[in-house]
Design a protein around this motif. Structure first.
Motif, PDB file in Angstrom:
ATOM      1  N   MET A 241       0.836  -1.192   0.000  1.00  0.00           N
ATOM      2  CA  MET A 241       0.000   0.000   0.000  1.00  0.00           C
ATOM      3  C   MET A 241       0.876   1.249   0.000  1.00  0.00           C
ATOM      4  SD  MET A 241      -2.756  -1.573  -0.204  1.00  0.00           S
ATOM      5  CE  MET A 241      -3.244  -3.273   0.056  1.00  0.00           C
ATOM      6  N   ALA A 242       1.319   1.624  -1.184  1.00  0.00           N
ATOM      7  CA  ALA A 242       2.132   2.821  -1.405  1.00  0.00           C
ATOM      8  C   ALA A 242       1.974   3.200  -2.866  1.00  0.00           C
ATOM      9  CB  ALA A 242       3.594   2.557  -1.069  1.00  0.00           C
TER      10      ALA A 242
ATOM     11  N   LYS B 285      -6.047  -0.967  15.298  1.00  0.00           N
ATOM     12  CA  LYS B 285      -5.459  -2.161  15.910  1.00  0.00           C
ATOM     13  C   LYS B 285      -3.938  -2.136  15.862  1.00  0.00           C
ATOM     14  CE  LYS B 285      -9.273  -5.409  15.101  1.00  0.00           C
ATOM     15  NZ  LYS B 285      -9.678  -6.674  14.423  1.00  0.00           N
ATOM     16  N   ALA B 286      -3.393  -1.549  14.815  1.00  0.00           N
ATOM     17  CA  ALA B 286      -1.939  -1.513  14.657  1.00  0.00           C
ATOM     18  C   ALA B 286      -1.310  -0.281  15.310  1.00  0.00           C
ATOM     19  CB  ALA B 286      -1.581  -1.553  13.173  1.00  0.00           C
ATOM     20  N   GLY B 287      -2.140   0.620  15.804  1.00  0.00           N
ATOM     21  CA  GLY B 287      -1.618   1.822  16.458  1.00  0.00           C
ATOM     22  C   GLY B 287      -1.301   2.955  15.513  1.00  0.00           C
ATOM     23  N   LEU B 288      -1.947   2.941  14.337  1.00  0.00           N
ATOM     24  CA  LEU B 288      -1.752   4.003  13.358  1.00  0.00           C
ATOM     25  C   LEU B 288      -2.916   4.996  13.423  1.00  0.00           C
ATOM     26  CD1 LEU B 288      -0.663   1.897  10.237  1.00  0.00           C
ATOM     27  CD2 LEU B 288       0.802   3.464  11.534  1.00  0.00           C
ATOM     28  N   PRO B 289      -2.690   6.237  13.004  1.00  0.00           N
ATOM     29  CA  PRO B 289      -3.788   7.196  12.931  1.00  0.00           C
ATOM     30  C   PRO B 289      -4.840   6.726  11.927  1.00  0.00           C
ATOM     31  CG  PRO B 289      -1.662   8.300  12.741  1.00  0.00           C
ATOM     32  CD  PRO B 289      -1.397   6.829  12.630  1.00  0.00           C
ATOM     33  N   GLU B 290      -6.073   7.062  12.167  1.00  0.00           N
ATOM     34  CA  GLU B 290      -7.150   6.682  11.255  1.00  0.00           C
ATOM     35  C   GLU B 290      -6.872   7.239   9.863  1.00  0.00           C
ATOM     36  OE1 GLU B 290     -10.405   4.558  10.257  1.00  0.00           O
ATOM     37  OE2 GLU B 290      -9.488   4.653  12.249  1.00  0.00           O
ATOM     38  N   GLY B 291      -7.029   6.393   8.849  1.00  0.00           N
ATOM     39  CA  GLY B 291      -6.819   6.818   7.466  1.00  0.00           C
ATOM     40  C   GLY B 291      -5.386   6.712   6.992  1.00  0.00           C
ATOM     41  N   CYS B 292      -4.468   6.287   7.863  1.00  0.00           N
ATOM     42  CA  CYS B 292      -3.060   6.136   7.469  1.00  0.00           C
ATOM     43  C   CYS B 292      -2.885   4.775   6.805  1.00  0.00           C
ATOM     44  CB  CYS B 292      -2.161   6.273   8.692  1.00  0.00           C
ATOM     45  SG  CYS B 292      -0.393   6.255   8.313  1.00  0.00           S
ATOM     46  N   GLU B 293      -3.214   4.684   5.522  1.00  0.00           N
ATOM     47  CA  GLU B 293      -3.291   3.407   4.824  1.00  0.00           C
ATOM     48  C   GLU B 293      -2.255   3.245   3.716  1.00  0.00           C
ATOM     49  OE1 GLU B 293      -7.319   2.704   3.551  1.00  0.00           O
ATOM     50  OE2 GLU B 293      -8.169   3.233   5.515  1.00  0.00           O
ATOM     51  N   SER B 294      -1.316   4.178   3.632  1.00  0.00           N
ATOM     52  CA  SER B 294      -0.304   4.098   2.585  1.00  0.00           C
ATOM     53  C   SER B 294       1.048   4.490   3.161  1.00  0.00           C
ATOM     54  CB  SER B 294      -0.665   5.031   1.423  1.00  0.00           C
ATOM     55  OG  SER B 294       0.324   4.966   0.412  1.00  0.00           O
TER      56      SER B 294
ATOM     57  N   PHE C 266       2.869  -0.072  10.456  1.00  0.00           N
ATOM     58  CA  PHE C 266       2.299  -0.198   9.110  1.00  0.00           C
ATOM     59  C   PHE C 266       2.477  -1.617   8.582  1.00  0.00           C
ATOM     60  CE2 PHE C 266       2.705   0.159   4.457  1.00  0.00           C
ATOM     61  CZ  PHE C 266       1.469   0.706   4.157  1.00  0.00           C
ATOM     62  N   ILE C 267       3.668  -2.183   8.760  1.00  0.00           N
ATOM     63  CA  ILE C 267       3.933  -3.560   8.348  1.00  0.00           C
ATOM     64  C   ILE C 267       2.983  -4.518   9.058  1.00  0.00           C
ATOM     65  CG2 ILE C 267       5.623  -5.437   8.502  1.00  0.00           C
ATOM     66  CD1 ILE C 267       7.811  -3.291   8.085  1.00  0.00           C
ATOM     67  N   THR C 268       2.777  -4.288  10.359  1.00  0.00           N
ATOM     68  CA  THR C 268       1.866  -5.121  11.146  1.00  0.00           C
ATOM     69  C   THR C 268       0.440  -5.022  10.623  1.00  0.00           C
ATOM     70  OG1 THR C 268       3.247  -4.820  13.119  1.00  0.00           O
ATOM     71  CG2 THR C 268       0.965  -5.537  13.471  1.00  0.00           C
ATOM     72  N   ALA C 269       0.002  -3.808  10.297  1.00  0.00           N
ATOM     73  CA  ALA C 269      -1.351  -3.603   9.773  1.00  0.00           C
ATOM     74  C   ALA C 269      -1.544  -4.326   8.448  1.00  0.00           C
ATOM     75  CB  ALA C 269      -1.632  -2.112   9.616  1.00  0.00           C
ATOM     76  N   CYS C 270      -0.528  -4.293   7.585  1.00  0.00           N
ATOM     77  CA  CYS C 270      -0.613  -4.999   6.301  1.00  0.00           C
ATOM     78  C   CYS C 270      -0.796  -6.496   6.519  1.00  0.00           C
ATOM     79  CB  CYS C 270       0.645  -4.743   5.470  1.00  0.00           C
ATOM     80  SG  CYS C 270       0.784  -3.074   4.794  1.00  0.00           S
ATOM     81  N   ALA C 271      -0.029  -7.073   7.453  1.00  0.00           N
ATOM     82  CA  ALA C 271      -0.124  -8.510   7.724  1.00  0.00           C
ATOM     83  C   ALA C 271      -1.489  -8.892   8.281  1.00  0.00           C
ATOM     84  CB  ALA C 271       0.982  -8.928   8.688  1.00  0.00           C
ATOM     85  N   MET C 272      -2.150  -7.946   8.968  1.00  0.00           N
ATOM     86  CA  MET C 272      -3.473  -8.208   9.531  1.00  0.00           C
ATOM     87  C   MET C 272      -4.553  -8.358   8.453  1.00  0.00           C
ATOM     88  SD  MET C 272      -3.671  -5.650  12.819  1.00  0.00           S
ATOM     89  CE  MET C 272      -2.635  -5.865  14.261  1.00  0.00           C
ATOM     90  N   LEU C 273      -4.224  -8.028   7.208  1.00  0.00           N
ATOM     91  CA  LEU C 273      -5.190  -8.158   6.118  1.00  0.00           C
ATOM     92  C   LEU C 273      -5.406  -9.620   5.710  1.00  0.00           C
ATOM     93  CD1 LEU C 273      -4.019  -5.225   3.804  1.00  0.00           C
ATOM     94  CD2 LEU C 273      -6.030  -5.248   5.287  1.00  0.00           C
ATOM     95  N   LYS C 274      -4.523 -10.514   6.168  1.00  0.00           N
ATOM     96  CA  LYS C 274      -4.542 -11.905   5.716  1.00  0.00           C
ATOM     97  C   LYS C 274      -5.893 -12.581   5.944  1.00  0.00           C
ATOM     98  CE  LYS C 274      -2.325 -16.373   6.660  1.00  0.00           C
ATOM     99  NZ  LYS C 274      -3.130 -16.945   7.751  1.00  0.00           N
ATOM    100  N   ASP C 275      -6.408 -12.535   7.158  1.00  0.00           N
ATOM    101  CA  ASP C 275      -7.663 -13.230   7.458  1.00  0.00           C
ATOM    102  C   ASP C 275      -8.828 -12.657   6.669  1.00  0.00           C
ATOM    103  OD1 ASP C 275      -6.346 -14.894   9.197  1.00  0.00           O
ATOM    104  OD2 ASP C 275      -6.894 -13.774  11.006  1.00  0.00           O
TER     105      ASP C 275
ATOM    106  N   GLN D 162       5.071  -7.739   1.076  1.00  0.00           N
ATOM    107  CA  GLN D 162       3.889  -8.322   1.707  1.00  0.00           C
ATOM    108  C   GLN D 162       4.147  -9.818   1.925  1.00  0.00           C
ATOM    109  OE1 GLN D 162       1.801  -6.250   2.814  1.00  0.00           O
ATOM    110  NE2 GLN D 162       0.550  -5.199   1.310  1.00  0.00           N
ATOM    111  N   PRO D 163       5.155 -10.174   2.738  1.00  0.00           N
ATOM    112  CA  PRO D 163       5.544 -11.591   2.877  1.00  0.00           C
ATOM    113  C   PRO D 163       4.475 -12.472   3.502  1.00  0.00           C
ATOM    114  CG  PRO D 163       6.677 -10.245   4.513  1.00  0.00           C
ATOM    115  CD  PRO D 163       6.012  -9.295   3.562  1.00  0.00           C
ATOM    116  N   TRP D 164       3.507 -11.891   4.215  1.00  0.00           N
ATOM    117  CA  TRP D 164       2.426 -12.683   4.810  1.00  0.00           C
ATOM    118  C   TRP D 164       1.592 -13.399   3.761  1.00  0.00           C
ATOM    119  CZ3 TRP D 164      -2.377 -11.122   3.119  1.00  0.00           C
ATOM    120  CH2 TRP D 164      -2.467  -9.821   2.596  1.00  0.00           C
ATOM    121  N   VAL D 165       1.663 -12.940   2.509  1.00  0.00           N
ATOM    122  CA  VAL D 165       0.905 -13.576   1.432  1.00  0.00           C
ATOM    123  C   VAL D 165       1.405 -14.990   1.181  1.00  0.00           C
ATOM    124  CG1 VAL D 165       0.249 -13.418  -1.007  1.00  0.00           C
ATOM    125  CG2 VAL D 165       0.338 -11.346   0.388  1.00  0.00           C
ATOM    126  N   GLY D 166       2.662 -15.268   1.534  1.00  0.00           N
ATOM    127  CA  GLY D 166       3.178 -16.625   1.385  1.00  0.00           C
ATOM    128  C   GLY D 166       2.377 -17.627   2.202  1.00  0.00           C
ATOM    129  N   ASP D 167       2.063 -17.280   3.438  1.00  0.00           N
ATOM    130  CA  ASP D 167       1.247 -18.161   4.283  1.00  0.00           C
ATOM    131  C   ASP D 167      -0.148 -18.339   3.689  1.00  0.00           C
ATOM    132  OD1 ASP D 167       3.311 -18.403   6.165  1.00  0.00           O
ATOM    133  OD2 ASP D 167       2.675 -16.578   7.199  1.00  0.00           O
TER     134      ASP D 167
END
Length: 494
Positions: free
Chosen positions: A18-19, A77-86, A99-108, A130-135
């Motif tokens: 997300m960038a 949940k990740a401790g980022l300001p609302e709307g900080c998605e990039s 931010f990395i943690t928030a991206c990984a939370m998209l898996k489920d 986005q290494p969580w995509v491997g799982d």
């Protein structure tokens, strides 16, 4: 246009980082895959989808089989300001891990959506960050390709550096180190390497990324074989897997005006920009822009501006809205804009970059060496003045200046990190002095015709590669056919 048999039902899920600079080429990838017979789901978030509203609307109007799946980004949940998605919205280095943690939370959420709304994918292509995509791919038993929004040369060098831990025992960031296993002599410092000066807390993410890069079924690269043949062949051998060069993907849309904004509203009326460019002499204007992630201090912006003024060359200078906008506005209005009004155009915010580079008045591009900008410059046949900031950009500088010979260095010796906060930001930081800008720019503009001809030849090769029967076009068709069989599963063990 050659397409894949619809009965084979190729279905790709694309997961970008997300960038802005990472999402744009993957949107182009989605368009290319869909135009050649594949169905595509493009994973994004509400804020990022809004930022791409124009390009999404145009794709929807074209009725290409591309669905933009908007997953809620877990900022809170990740401790980022609302709307900080990039990534370009991060205000400080402390937010990178969040931010990395928030991206990984998209898996489920993604697994749930793919199970409920869509058929089973035949392949998933994910940004290497986005290494969580491997799982996820292993859970769904589908092949996975990685995408790194860089070229083959920096990809190969980065692969060797990371997988052989070249700089693990190097204490001095400025010590010159030889990169073993590269197809020719390559040397660089740790500071200029892709591993750079690592931030604390990144170790687990980097190790996971390394593992998933190794286990991927293949690599998709936004480049073309004719640009980097030696490195494509070497990377294929080194990584032991297929390297799919399918670019420059920006040429999937031949309409220059549509390509210029790449889905964003420009901060200047394009007609006004064209009128200004139209009255300039051919190849006389230098275009200056440092992309969406690079952060420039007020002192450095002043040095750039005063250097451009002293150069005597006409210029178009893009200043990001986030670059201390209030202070910058005050500095610009303090006589500078009036002094350069007859030969300088300042754009505050997003610029129609491809449209500008494609104009015959542009003779050079002072760039941060991001891969998207490099490809746009090559496709426009414009040589470059290199000002790398971080990550792979110093490798890209080597490719531009020493290998392709379509650029010159401004003289940067140390990286300028992105996402800097108050704790690591100094408004007085200056990497390049005004005298360097004032000296290099006119020398380059006056003596760059040989480089311009080389750049124009590369532009012709780029278009041939993307035309039907070209190397990138053929690779795209082969890639779709390779992953069209719905029964195909990953060949790599978890």
């Amino acid at each position: 246009m050659d397409t894949v048999d619809s009965e084979s039902k190729p279905y790709f899920v694309l997961v970008p980082l997300m960038a802005q600079g990472h999402m744009i080429p993957m949107v182009d990838m989605a368009r290319l895959l869909a135009e050649h017979g594949a169905t595509v789901t493009f994973v994004t978030t509400p804020v990022n989808a809004l930022r791409m509203k124009i390009i999404i609307e145009k794709i929807e109007e074209s009725q290409l089989p591309i669905d933009f799946l908007k997953l809620e980004f877990p900022c809170e949940k990740a401790g980022l300001p609302e709307g900080c998605e990039s990534a370009d919205m991060l205000s400080g280095s402390d937010q990178i891990i969040k931010f990395i943690t928030a991206c990984a939370m998209l898996k489920d959420s993604l697994i749930s959506c793919l199970g409920e709304k869509y058929p089973s994918p035949t392949c998933i292509i994910a940004d290497m960050n986005q290494p969580w995509v491997g799982d996820l791919a292993r859970e769904l038993s589908i092949p996975r390709l990685t995408f790194n929004g860089s070229g083959v040369f920096p990809n190969l060098a980065s692969y060797i550096i990371r997988h052989q831990n070249i700089f693990s025992d190097v204490k001095d960031d400025k010590e010159i180190v030889k990169i073993p296993g590269f197809p020719h002599r390559l040397e660089m410092t740790k500071a200029k390497s892709p591993v750079g000066v690592q931030r604390p807390g990144m170790e687990q993410f980097l190790e996971k990324r390394l593992q998933e890069e190794r286990s991927a079924d293949g690599v998709v690269v936004n480049s073309f074989y004719e640009l980097e043949p030696l490195y494509v062949d070497s990377y294929t051998k080194t990584a032991g897997k297929k390297i799919w060069t399918i670019g420059p993907m920006l040429l999937c849309n031949r309409n220059t005006n549509e390509m210029s904004g790449r889905g964003n509203k420009a901060s200047i009326d394009e007609d006004d920009c064209l009128r200004w460019l139209d009255v300039q002499k051919p190849a006389s204007v230098v275009y200056v822009s440092f992309g969406s992630l690079a952060q420039t201090t007020l002192a450095q912006l002043a040095e750039i501006g005063l250097g451009l003024e002293a150069s005597g060359c006409p210029f178009v200078w893009v200043i990001k809205a986030g670059d201390k906008s209030t202070d910058v506005k005050e500095w610009l209005s303090n006589g500078f804009e009036e002094r350069i009004n007859d030969r300088g155009l300042i754009i505050k915010g997003w610029a129609p970059q491809m449209m500008i580079l494609s104009h015959p008045s542009i003779g050079g591009f002072l760039t941060h060496c991001g891969w998207n900008s490099i490809l746009e410059s090559i496709c426009a046949g414009v040589p470059m003045i290199t000002w790398p900031h971080f990550a792979d950009q110093f490798l890209n500088e080597i490719l531009i200046v020493e290998i392709l010979k379509i650029g010159v260095k401004i003289g940067v010796e140390y990286p300028n990190q992105w996402a800097r906060g108050e704790e690591d930001n100094n408004d007085n930081d200056v990497t390049v002095e005004r005298d360097d800008v004032a000296k290099v720019v006119p020398e380059f503009m006056d003596g760059g015709e040989e480089m311009r001809e080389k750049a124009r030849e590369l532009a012709r090769e780029a278009r041939k590669a993307m035309d039907e029967g070209g190397s990138s076009s053929n690779n795209l068709i082969e890639l779709i056919k390779e992953y069209a069989d719905t029964g195909k599963t990953s060949s790599v063990e978890p």
